[in-house]
Design an enzyme around this catalytic site. Structure first.
Site, PDB file in Angstrom:
ATOM      1  N   HIS A  65      29.259  30.667  -5.821  1.00  0.00           N
ATOM      2  CA  HIS A  65      28.971  29.249  -5.534  1.00  0.00           C
ATOM      3  C   HIS A  65      27.901  29.061  -4.457  1.00  0.00           C
ATOM      4  O   HIS A  65      28.057  28.243  -3.543  1.00  0.00           O
ATOM      5  CB  HIS A  65      30.264  28.525  -5.134  1.00  0.00           C
ATOM      6  CG  HIS A  65      30.371  27.175  -5.782  1.00  0.00           C
ATOM      7  ND1 HIS A  65      30.142  26.016  -5.092  1.00  0.00           N
ATOM      8  CD2 HIS A  65      30.657  26.808  -7.045  1.00  0.00           C
ATOM      9  CE1 HIS A  65      30.293  24.980  -5.891  1.00  0.00           C
ATOM     10  NE2 HIS A  65      30.609  25.434  -7.089  1.00  0.00           N
ATOM     11  N   ASP A  79      32.835  33.356  -9.020  1.00  0.00           N
ATOM     12  CA  ASP A  79      31.766  32.420  -8.697  1.00  0.00           C
ATOM     13  C   ASP A  79      31.479  32.462  -7.196  1.00  0.00           C
ATOM     14  O   ASP A  79      32.341  32.126  -6.392  1.00  0.00           O
ATOM     15  CB  ASP A  79      32.211  30.997  -9.103  1.00  0.00           C
ATOM     16  CG  ASP A  79      31.066  30.003  -9.096  1.00  0.00           C
ATOM     17  OD1 ASP A  79      31.214  28.927  -9.698  1.00  0.00           O
ATOM     18  OD2 ASP A  79      30.007  30.312  -8.506  1.00  0.00           O
ATOM     19  N   ARG A 123      38.115  33.467 -14.918  1.00  0.00           N
ATOM     20  CA  ARG A 123      37.442  33.421 -13.617  1.00  0.00           C
ATOM     21  C   ARG A 123      38.540  33.395 -12.561  1.00  0.00           C
ATOM     22  O   ARG A 123      39.520  32.652 -12.701  1.00  0.00           O
ATOM     23  CB  ARG A 123      36.578  32.154 -13.512  1.00  0.00           C
ATOM     24  CG  ARG A 123      35.790  32.084 -12.232  1.00  0.00           C
ATOM     25  CD  ARG A 123      35.071  30.768 -12.034  1.00  0.00           C
ATOM     26  NE  ARG A 123      35.859  29.853 -11.235  1.00  0.00           N
ATOM     27  CZ  ARG A 123      35.312  28.825 -10.563  1.00  0.00           C
ATOM     28  NH1 ARG A 123      34.018  28.582 -10.645  1.00  0.00           N
ATOM     29  NH2 ARG A 123      36.070  28.029  -9.828  1.00  0.00           N
ATOM     30  N   TYR A 148      36.249  27.296  -1.454  1.00  0.00           N
ATOM     31  CA  TYR A 148      35.857  26.787  -2.771  1.00  0.00           C
ATOM     32  C   TYR A 148      36.741  27.344  -3.876  1.00  0.00           C
ATOM     33  O   TYR A 148      37.146  28.506  -3.840  1.00  0.00           O
ATOM     34  CB  TYR A 148      34.393  27.185  -3.077  1.00  0.00           C
ATOM     35  CG  TYR A 148      34.115  26.996  -4.544  1.00  0.00           C
ATOM     36  CD1 TYR A 148      34.114  28.077  -5.428  1.00  0.00           C
ATOM     37  CD2 TYR A 148      34.005  25.704  -5.070  1.00  0.00           C
ATOM     38  CE1 TYR A 148      33.968  27.892  -6.786  1.00  0.00           C
ATOM     39  CE2 TYR A 148      33.852  25.506  -6.428  1.00  0.00           C
ATOM     40  CZ  TYR A 148      33.835  26.594  -7.285  1.00  0.00           C
ATOM     41  OH  TYR A 148      33.702  26.398  -8.629  1.00  0.00           O
ATOM     42  N   GLU A 158      32.140  28.519 -20.571  1.00  0.00           N
ATOM     43  CA  GLU A 158      33.158  28.121 -19.586  1.00  0.00           C
ATOM     44  C   GLU A 158      33.994  27.001 -20.180  1.00  0.00           C
ATOM     45  O   GLU A 158      33.472  26.086 -20.820  1.00  0.00           O
ATOM     46  CB  GLU A 158      32.488  27.651 -18.296  1.00  0.00           C
ATOM     47  CG  GLU A 158      33.484  27.161 -17.245  1.00  0.00           C
ATOM     48  CD  GLU A 158      32.810  26.796 -15.935  1.00  0.00           C
ATOM     49  OE1 GLU A 158      31.574  26.875 -15.863  1.00  0.00           O
ATOM     50  OE2 GLU A 158      33.523  26.429 -14.995  1.00  0.00           O
ATOM     51  N   GLU A 214      28.719  35.022 -10.379  1.00  0.00           N
ATOM     52  CA  GLU A 214      27.925  33.802 -10.634  1.00  0.00           C
ATOM     53  C   GLU A 214      27.431  33.184  -9.332  1.00  0.00           C
ATOM     54  O   GLU A 214      28.130  33.194  -8.316  1.00  0.00           O
ATOM     55  CB  GLU A 214      28.824  32.817 -11.360  1.00  0.00           C
ATOM     56  CG  GLU A 214      28.280  31.429 -11.506  1.00  0.00           C
ATOM     57  CD  GLU A 214      29.336  30.469 -12.005  1.00  0.00           C
ATOM     58  OE1 GLU A 214      30.366  30.913 -12.531  1.00  0.00           O
ATOM     59  OE2 GLU A 214      29.137  29.264 -11.841  1.00  0.00           O
ATOM     60  N   TRP A 261      28.206  24.203  -0.307  1.00  0.00           N
ATOM     61  CA  TRP A 261      29.608  24.072  -0.773  1.00  0.00           C
ATOM     62  C   TRP A 261      29.807  24.885  -2.042  1.00  0.00           C
ATOM     63  O   TRP A 261      28.924  24.968  -2.886  1.00  0.00           O
ATOM     64  CB  TRP A 261      29.946  22.605  -1.065  1.00  0.00           C
ATOM     65  CG  TRP A 261      31.277  22.518  -1.738  1.00  0.00           C
ATOM     66  CD1 TRP A 261      32.516  22.732  -1.167  1.00  0.00           C
ATOM     67  CD2 TRP A 261      31.502  22.285  -3.130  1.00  0.00           C
ATOM     68  NE1 TRP A 261      33.482  22.630  -2.103  1.00  0.00           N
ATOM     69  CE2 TRP A 261      32.916  22.339  -3.322  1.00  0.00           C
ATOM     70  CE3 TRP A 261      30.692  22.043  -4.226  1.00  0.00           C
ATOM     71  CZ2 TRP A 261      33.503  22.147  -4.572  1.00  0.00           C
ATOM     72  CZ3 TRP A 261      31.273  21.843  -5.467  1.00  0.00           C
ATOM     73  CH2 TRP A 261      32.663  21.894  -5.606  1.00  0.00           C
ATOM     74  N   GLU A 303      23.948  26.742 -13.505  1.00  0.00           N
ATOM     75  CA  GLU A 303      24.653  25.483 -13.812  1.00  0.00           C
ATOM     76  C   GLU A 303      23.969  24.289 -13.159  1.00  0.00           C
ATOM     77  O   GLU A 303      24.096  23.175 -13.647  1.00  0.00           O
ATOM     78  CB  GLU A 303      26.113  25.557 -13.386  1.00  0.00           C
ATOM     79  CG  GLU A 303      26.345  25.590 -11.912  1.00  0.00           C
ATOM     80  CD  GLU A 303      27.830  25.705 -11.572  1.00  0.00           C
ATOM     81  OE1 GLU A 303      28.526  26.516 -12.187  1.00  0.00           O
ATOM     82  OE2 GLU A 303      28.281  24.962 -10.695  1.00  0.00           O
ATOM     83  N   ARG A 325      23.229  29.914 -17.213  1.00  0.00           N
ATOM     84  CA  ARG A 325      24.345  28.983 -17.251  1.00  0.00           C
ATOM     85  C   ARG A 325      23.934  27.539 -17.487  1.00  0.00           C
ATOM     86  O   ARG A 325      24.754  26.640 -17.430  1.00  0.00           O
ATOM     87  CB  ARG A 325      25.114  29.053 -15.932  1.00  0.00           C
ATOM     88  CG  ARG A 325      25.659  30.397 -15.624  1.00  0.00           C
ATOM     89  CD  ARG A 325      27.144  30.499 -15.546  1.00  0.00           C
ATOM     90  NE  ARG A 325      27.829  29.512 -14.770  1.00  0.00           N
ATOM     91  CZ  ARG A 325      28.848  28.806 -15.242  1.00  0.00           C
ATOM     92  NH1 ARG A 325      29.219  28.966 -16.501  1.00  0.00           N
ATOM     93  NH2 ARG A 325      29.482  27.937 -14.491  1.00  0.00           N
TER      94      ARG A 325
HETATM   95  O1  LIG Z   1      31.256  27.351 -12.222  1.00  0.00           O
HETATM   96  C1  LIG Z   1      31.898  26.314 -12.044  1.00  0.00           C
HETATM   97  O2  LIG Z   1      32.685  25.816 -12.857  1.00  0.00           O
HETATM   98  C2  LIG Z   1      31.718  25.579 -10.739  1.00  0.00           C
HETATM   99  O3  LIG Z   1      30.536  25.967 -10.125  1.00  0.00           O
HETATM  100  C3  LIG Z   1      31.819  24.115 -11.003  1.00  0.00           C
HETATM  101  O4  LIG Z   1      33.166  23.783 -11.091  1.00  0.00           O
HETATM  102  C4  LIG Z   1      31.163  23.216  -9.978  1.00  0.00           C
HETATM  103  O5  LIG Z   1      31.767  23.436  -8.711  1.00  0.00           O
HETATM  104  C5  LIG Z   1      31.351  21.782 -10.414  1.00  0.00           C
HETATM  105  O6  LIG Z   1      30.840  21.632 -11.715  1.00  0.00           O
HETATM  106  C6  LIG Z   1      30.652  20.834  -9.470  1.00  0.00           C
HETATM  107  O7  LIG Z   1      30.784  19.519  -9.940  1.00  0.00           O
HETATM  108 MG   LIG Z   2      29.813  27.765 -10.834  1.00  0.00          MG
END
Ligand SMILES: O=C(O)[C@@H](O)[C@@H](O)[C@H](O)[C@H](O)CO
Ligand SMILES: [Mg+2]
EC number: 4.2.1.8
Length: 402
Positions: free
Chosen positions: A212, A210, A147, A159, A339, A236, A402, A262, A283
């Site tokens: 995010h 990502d 990634r 981020y 991951e 993602e 975020w 996630e 995810r």
């Molecule tokens: O894909 C990822 O790994 C991120 O989205 C995470 O690191 C996420 O920011 C953290 O798990 C938040 O605690």
């Molecule tokens: Mg993520």
């Protein structure tokens, strides 16, 4: 067989983890992860006040019934706190079941579908040049999938830019730190990163990115289109997924594979995305989505629509979750990728485990159960330390994702 006791262990070897230990009258115990990054103590309270008292006297072999009891019995269903508490119980019960059967959990799920589990690491840098170099570092470590996240000129603390080569922990302050965001600057910069990565390393490695949750559906569609020449493994969290329909717009405009989930905590968060083929990878995780018992339901639904798994595996998911995830990944027929953000040596010492990394893959062990334990004496040396995930604001001060 009866559950005779249970306790929550909170430890902070560099970051907070919430671990549930369940004892039985046969002397066999199991452990589960209930960590919720930035809100850990809410899961501790949920477990200690509302779950553990109900568990005492229950038969630990009744994994499904206990899952249904905790899910339906709460009346107030779903949500990250409830489902992480249920996940912690579920992981501990599968651990006990494996120990009683003398089998690793993947055997209980249905046996091996593969040997190694392809994983991806997190390369990042403050700009394109640094990120390109970081990707090279992961290639040298043997990763087949990486990634890539870069800082963006003009965006404060964008981020995904970690504070070290291997370890990335976003929870960084006793109260949320404020970061910036500017979609236009990101849209003008991120595609250049992947152009540079493909020019430097070619197409032999999978590259992931990502979003995010930061783009609107139209912006996400635009980014997906701009990334098409670089053939990403996935883009993602390209847009917030509360409105699952939003992915229809993205899907109409780009063939870049999409991954999401996630932050999902039940199958209901993903049902429409999967059934309408709006995503390519789901995810959801063992800790986030109610444990192995529920995650395999999500995977089975996904398999009907050729959606593959891509479990989240950030540092804020403890080695207990990673251990369980690897047993799940070893069994699940529609596996995609796992991951793998490495934990620090301190964390690994608190959570001894039998999984290992080799040539870009993780391998779960053969220990009966999920193969992860907790060294409570060592855990006690790292008391809880409040830490929050950052928040993000646009340049005009508007709260953003975020
Ligand atoms: O894909 C990822 O790994 C991120 O989205 C995470 O690191 C996420 O920011 C953290 O798990 C938040 O605690
Ligand atoms: Mg993520």
């Amino acid at each position: 067989m009866k559950i005779t006791g249970a306790r929550v262990i909170v430890t902070c070897p560099g970051r907070n983890f919430v671990t549930l230990r369940i004892e039985t009258d046969q002397g066999v115990y199991g452990i589960g992860d209930g960590t919720l990054n930035g809100r850990e103590l809410s899961v501790v309270a949920y477990l200690e006040e509302h779950v553990i008292p109900c568990l005492i006297g229950m038969d630990p072999r009744r994994i499904e019934d206990i899952w249904q009891y905790l899910y339906r019995g709460a009346y107030w269903r779903r949500g990250p706190v409830t489902m992480r508490a249920i996940a912690a119980v579920d992981m501990a019960l599968w651990d006990i079941k494996g120990k009683m059967a003398g089998m690793p959990v993947y055997q209980l799920l249905g046996g091996r579908s593969r040997d190694g589990i392809m994983v991806y690491g997190h390369a990042n840098g403050s700009d394109i040049a640094e990120t390109v170099e970081a990707v090279g570092h992961y290639i040298d470590l043997g990763y087949k999938a990486i990634r890539a996240q870069t800082g963006v000129p003009g965006i404060k603390d964008a981020y995904g830019v970690g504070r070290g080569k291997l370890y990335y922990e976003p929870a960084d302050a006793a109260l949320p730190s404020v970061t910036g965001w500017d979609t236009r600057k990101a849209l003008n910069y991120v595609p250049k990163l992947f152009e540079e990565l493909r020019k430097t390393y070619g197409f032999d490695h999978h590259l992931l990115h990502d979003g995010h949750h930061r783009y609107t559906p139209q912006e996400a569609a635009n980014l997906g289109k701009m990334l098409e020449p670089y053939q990403l493994f996935w883009l993602e969290d390209c847009t917030p997924a509360e409105n699952q329909e939003a992915f229809k717009l993205v899907r109409q405009h780009t063939v870049t594979p999409l991954a999401v989930g996630e932050i999902f905590n039940t199958i209901w968060d993903a049902k429409d995305l999967i059934q309408n083929q709006l995503i390519d990878y789901i995810r959801a995780t063992v800790v986030g989505a109610g444990g192995l018992t529920h995650l395999r339901r999500i995977a089975d639904l996904a398999s009907l629509y050729q959606v593959r798994t891509g479990c989240h595996g950030a540092t804020d998911l403890s080695p207990v979750t990673m251990g369980c995830a690897l047993h799940f990944d070893t069994w699940v027929p529609n596996f995609g990728i796992q991951e793998y953000m490495r934990h620090t040596p301190e964390t690994d010492a608190v959570f001894p485990h039998d999984y290992h990394f080799e040539h870009g893959e993780l391998f779960c062990g053969e220990t009966p159960g999920h193969g992860v334990d907790i060294d409570e004496k060592l855990a006690a040396k790292y008391p809880y330390k409040p830490a929050y995930l950052p928040v993000a604001r646009l340049e005009d001060g508007t709260m953003w994702n975020w």
